[in-house]
Enzyme design. Structure first.
Site, short mmCIF file in Angstrom:
data_model
loop_
_atom_site.label_atom_id
_atom_site.label_comp_id
_atom_site.label_asym_id
_atom_site.label_seq_id
_atom_site.Cartn_x
_atom_site.Cartn_y
_atom_site.Cartn_z
N LYS A 124 7.74 -17.48 41.55
CA LYS A 124 7.56 -18.43 42.66
C LYS A 124 6.14 -18.48 43.19
O LYS A 124 5.33 -17.58 42.96
CB LYS A 124 8.56 -18.13 43.78
N ARG A 170 17.99 -13.20 40.71
CA ARG A 170 17.97 -14.48 39.97
C ARG A 170 16.62 -14.60 39.27
O ARG A 170 15.59 -14.64 39.93
CB ARG A 170 18.18 -15.62 40.97
N1 HH2 Z 1 15.58 -20.56 44.06
C1 HH2 Z 1 15.52 -21.73 43.41
C2 HH2 Z 1 16.70 -22.44 43.11
N2 HH2 Z 1 17.90 -21.95 43.44
N3 HH2 Z 1 19.21 -20.25 44.43
C3 HH2 Z 1 19.29 -19.08 45.08
N4 HH2 Z 1 20.49 -18.58 45.44
N5 HH2 Z 1 18.17 -18.36 45.41
C4 HH2 Z 1 16.93 -18.79 45.11
O1 HH2 Z 1 15.94 -18.10 45.46
C5 HH2 Z 1 16.80 -20.05 44.41
C6 HH2 Z 1 17.98 -20.75 44.08
C7 HH2 Z 1 14.20 -22.31 43.02
O2 HH2 Z 1 13.79 -21.89 41.78
P1 HH2 Z 1 14.01 -22.64 40.37
O3 HH2 Z 1 15.45 -22.94 40.14
O4 HH2 Z 1 13.38 -21.77 39.35
O5 HH2 Z 1 13.19 -23.97 40.46
P2 HH2 Z 1 13.57 -25.47 40.86
O6 HH2 Z 1 14.20 -25.46 42.21
O7 HH2 Z 1 12.24 -26.20 40.83
O8 HH2 Z 1 14.52 -26.01 39.84
#
Ligand code: HH2
Length: 266
Positions: A212, A246
């Site tokens: 992140k 995650r």
């Molecule tokens: N972070 C993201 C998305 N979903 N869900 C939970 N429970 N906790 C988190 O920290 C979290 C999440 C954001 O990361 P990512 O899915 O890698 O990216 P994007 O939102 O751009 O798809």
């Protein structure tokens, strides 16, 4: 799933625009293969998302989100994988559960939607409740807190009480501080350092730091060079009592977490 040791949730974004893996897994066969590969590496859950939550991401209509996630959820669940559906929409949660998802990963935070809770409660799915504020368009300007750790803790305490009132079993809820969601870099560090204060709420704590931007802000590193620092945050989260992590990089994080647990148990 017993949480006697830390479990990893592998990230599978079926989106063109996720901040790290956007565009990589847009075709269902490639997405399914990657999901199975993460399980092979040791992920216990695969978190399927069809709408990016990164600040500034464009909203995705329900039909398009369903088109992206359903074939992937169905195939992975059909292979016996524990699938969570990462969504802000009750309709998507409902159809994903129908397709085999066992967990709803609710990233709405303070925008919570009783319809989404109702869908999960009726189906018996487990629920991850993550703190956030606003929408991807507005969250960056919503970072004013009295004390970020106690404010997030208080919100999670109230949120879980409301879930219990909505019919959830206590052991089907996990909580998440929402690293990077309506928080600045230093606030994210404080939440990680004081994760034990969330653990005392009595629910398993899930943490998502993977690659992140706060890591980029602290270390001045581009998105592609944040794996080692992600591992450091996973180790710290394990020490502070997180039960679910995650991640994009399953092997690297799993080795570090198991090593950390070995030390903690010695
Ligand atoms: N972070 C993201 C998305 N979903 N869900 C939970 N429970 N906790 C988190 O920290 C979290 C999440 C954001 O990361 P990512 O899915 O890698 O990216 P994007 O939102 O751009 O798809």
């Amino acid at each position: 799933m017993p949480l006697d040791r830390v479990r990893l949730m592998g990230i599978l974004n079926v989106t063109p625009d996720s901040f790290s893996d956007g565009g990589l897994w847009l075709e269902p066969p490639t997405a399914i293969e990657h999901g199975l590969a993460m399980v092979e590496e040791g992920a216990d859950i695969v978190d399927v998302g069809g709408e990016s939550t990164r600040p500034g991401a464009d909203p995705v209509p329900v039909a398009e989100e369903l088109r992206r996630v359903l074939p992937v959820v169905r195939a992975l669940a059909g292979e016996g994988v524990t699938v969570s559906i990462d969504t802000r929409k009750a309709e998507v949660a409902a159809e994903a559960i129908e397709a085999g998802a066992a967990i709803v990963n609710d990233t709405l935070g303070e925008e919570e939607d009783p319809r989404l809770d109702g869908v999960a409660a009726v189906s018996g799915a487990a629920m991850v409740v993550m703190h956030s504020r606003g929408t991807p368009a507005t969250m960056k300007s919503m970072t004013t807190y009295g004390d970020v750790v106690s404010d997030v803790r208080d919100w999670l305490a109230g949120r879980t009480e409301r879930l219990l009132s909505a019919g959830f079993a206590r052991d089907s809820i996990a909580i998440d501080p929402g690293i990077g969601f309506a928080k600045g870099a230093v606030q994210n560090l404080a939440l990680l350092n004081h994760l034990d204060e969330l653990v005392t709420l009595g629910y398993p704590v899930l943490v998502g730091t993977s690659r992140k931007s706060f890591i980029g802000a602290i270390l001045d590193l581009p998105e592609g060079e944040r794996v080692d620092a992600t591992v450091a945050t996973a180790v710290l989260s394990t020490v502070r009592g997180a039960r679910l992590i995650r991640v994009h990089d399953v092997t690297a994080v799993l080795r570090a977490v198991r090593m950390t647990e070995a030390v903690l148990e010695s």
